[in-house]
Design a protein around this motif. Sequence first.
Motif, PDB file in Angstrom:
ATOM      1  N   ASP A   1       0.883  -1.170   0.000  1.00 47.94           N
ATOM      2  CA  ASP A   1       0.000   0.000   0.000  1.00 47.94           C
ATOM      3  C   ASP A   1       0.920   1.220   0.000  1.00 47.94           C
ATOM      4  OD1 ASP A   1      -2.030   1.832   0.274  1.00 47.94           O
ATOM      5  OD2 ASP A   1      -2.471   1.348   2.373  1.00 47.94           O
TER       6      ASP A   1
ATOM      7  N   TYR B   1       2.396   4.981  -0.368  1.00 45.59           N
ATOM      8  CA  TYR B   1       2.176   6.411  -0.176  1.00 45.59           C
ATOM      9  C   TYR B   1       3.406   7.120  -0.740  1.00 45.59           C
ATOM     10  CZ  TYR B   1      -1.733   5.485   2.995  1.00 45.59           C
ATOM     11  OH  TYR B   1      -2.940   5.077   3.523  1.00 45.59           O
TER      12      TYR B   1
ATOM     13  N   CYS C   1       1.511   9.301 -10.310  1.00 43.41           N
ATOM     14  CA  CYS C   1       0.703   8.894  -9.153  1.00 43.41           C
ATOM     15  C   CYS C   1      -0.796   9.004  -9.444  1.00 43.41           C
ATOM     16  CB  CYS C   1       1.077   9.733  -7.933  1.00 43.41           C
ATOM     17  SG  CYS C   1       2.707   9.334  -7.265  1.00 43.41           S
ATOM     18  N   LYS C   2      -1.165  10.036 -10.195  1.00 44.58           N
ATOM     19  CA  LYS C   2      -2.571  10.169 -10.589  1.00 44.58           C
ATOM     20  C   LYS C   2      -2.987   9.014 -11.484  1.00 44.58           C
ATOM     21  CE  LYS C   2      -5.851  13.396 -12.722  1.00 44.58           C
ATOM     22  NZ  LYS C   2      -6.012  14.737 -13.362  1.00 44.58           N
ATOM     23  N   GLU C   3      -2.122   8.671 -12.433  1.00 47.31           N
ATOM     24  CA  GLU C   3      -2.409   7.567 -13.352  1.00 47.31           C
ATOM     25  C   GLU C   3      -2.556   6.243 -12.617  1.00 47.31           C
ATOM     26  OE1 GLU C   3       0.272   5.200 -16.562  1.00 47.31           O
ATOM     27  OE2 GLU C   3       0.146   7.370 -16.876  1.00 47.31           O
ATOM     28  N   LEU C   4      -1.709   6.015 -11.608  1.00 49.01           N
ATOM     29  CA  LEU C   4      -1.718   4.755 -10.859  1.00 49.01           C
ATOM     30  C   LEU C   4      -2.663   4.782  -9.667  1.00 49.01           C
ATOM     31  CD1 LEU C   4       2.112   3.944 -10.817  1.00 49.01           C
ATOM     32  CD2 LEU C   4       0.360   2.977 -12.329  1.00 49.01           C
ATOM     33  N   ASN C   5      -3.274   5.937  -9.437  1.00 51.28           N
ATOM     34  CA  ASN C   5      -4.170   6.113  -8.287  1.00 51.28           C
ATOM     35  C   ASN C   5      -3.442   5.843  -6.970  1.00 51.28           C
ATOM     36  OD1 ASN C   5      -6.668   6.820  -7.148  1.00 51.28           O
ATOM     37  ND2 ASN C   5      -7.340   4.679  -7.054  1.00 51.28           N
ATOM     38  N   ILE C   6      -2.217   6.380  -6.889  1.00 47.34           N
ATOM     39  CA  ILE C   6      -1.400   6.247  -5.683  1.00 47.34           C
ATOM     40  C   ILE C   6      -1.527   7.519  -4.856  1.00 47.34           C
ATOM     41  CG2 ILE C   6       1.005   6.214  -4.855  1.00 47.34           C
ATOM     42  CD1 ILE C   6       1.671   4.368  -7.169  1.00 47.34           C
ATOM     43  N   LYS C   7      -1.682   7.363  -3.567  1.00 38.74           N
ATOM     44  CA  LYS C   7      -1.729   8.511  -2.660  1.00 38.74           C
ATOM     45  C   LYS C   7      -0.398   9.253  -2.722  1.00 38.74           C
ATOM     46  CE  LYS C   7      -2.842   5.272   0.102  1.00 38.74           C
ATOM     47  NZ  LYS C   7      -3.478   4.292  -0.798  1.00 38.74           N
ATOM     48  N   HIS C   8      -0.456  10.577  -2.911  1.00 34.87           N
ATOM     49  CA  HIS C   8       0.764  11.329  -3.199  1.00 34.87           C
ATOM     50  C   HIS C   8       0.718  12.695  -2.541  1.00 34.87           C
ATOM     51  CE1 HIS C   8       3.385  13.550  -6.383  1.00 34.87           C
ATOM     52  NE2 HIS C   8       4.166  12.996  -5.482  1.00 34.87           N
TER      53      HIS C   8
END
Length: 218
Positions: free
Chosen positions: A28, A30, A51-58
């Motif tokens: 998970d 971050y 991060c937006k493309e991978l939907n990762i919290k950034h």
Amino acid sequence: MSQKVVVIYSGGMDSFTVLHKAVAAGHDVYALSFNYGQRHVKELICAANVCKELNIKHKIVDISAINQLISGSSLTSDIDVPEGHYAADNMKSTIVPNRNMILLSLAVGYADSIGARAVYYGAHSGDHFIYPDCRPEFVQKMNDVCQIANYQPVDIVSPYLYQTKIEILADGLAMGLDYSKTWTCYNGRDKACGKCGSCQERLEAFNLNNTADPLPYE
């Protein structure tokens, strides 16, 4: 085993590979990026897009005020960026004093606050000659401190610490990564300069992996 981890993500090719390695491990993730007053923000834009493309919290955190204390680097001050390979002594002007200790300390604080048990960053063997804060002894000492700095220990993880950028790229290519989504050049112009140490090391890595760099060069 999956766990919550923080990845220090500059937007460059090394941290891009580390980020995907952590994702591929099922963690998970971050992602944490820093504006420390570097010459340009093209890497940070790349980081945000990935991060937006991978939907990762950034999070992108502005710590540029530290330049009041740690000036003198060609990456943060009004000093010409040197050209040449990292093996050249003139590349020492790219050292930002104590940068990785500062960034790791902040990342560990963030990790502790969200219950993450590890912080990943992209030090590798090609950095050892110039950058003391990328050497194995530094990483080990930081890891030792971060085991006792809070009630819950946080591991400092550098998955490519003993590998070259050539090997990092090979690993990323094996994962099918698109390196057009990264920025490496110390200059923030429309195209990469191809002459700074960062560009030269990147181009060497692509050449030795028999692959064309997808970035445009001047």
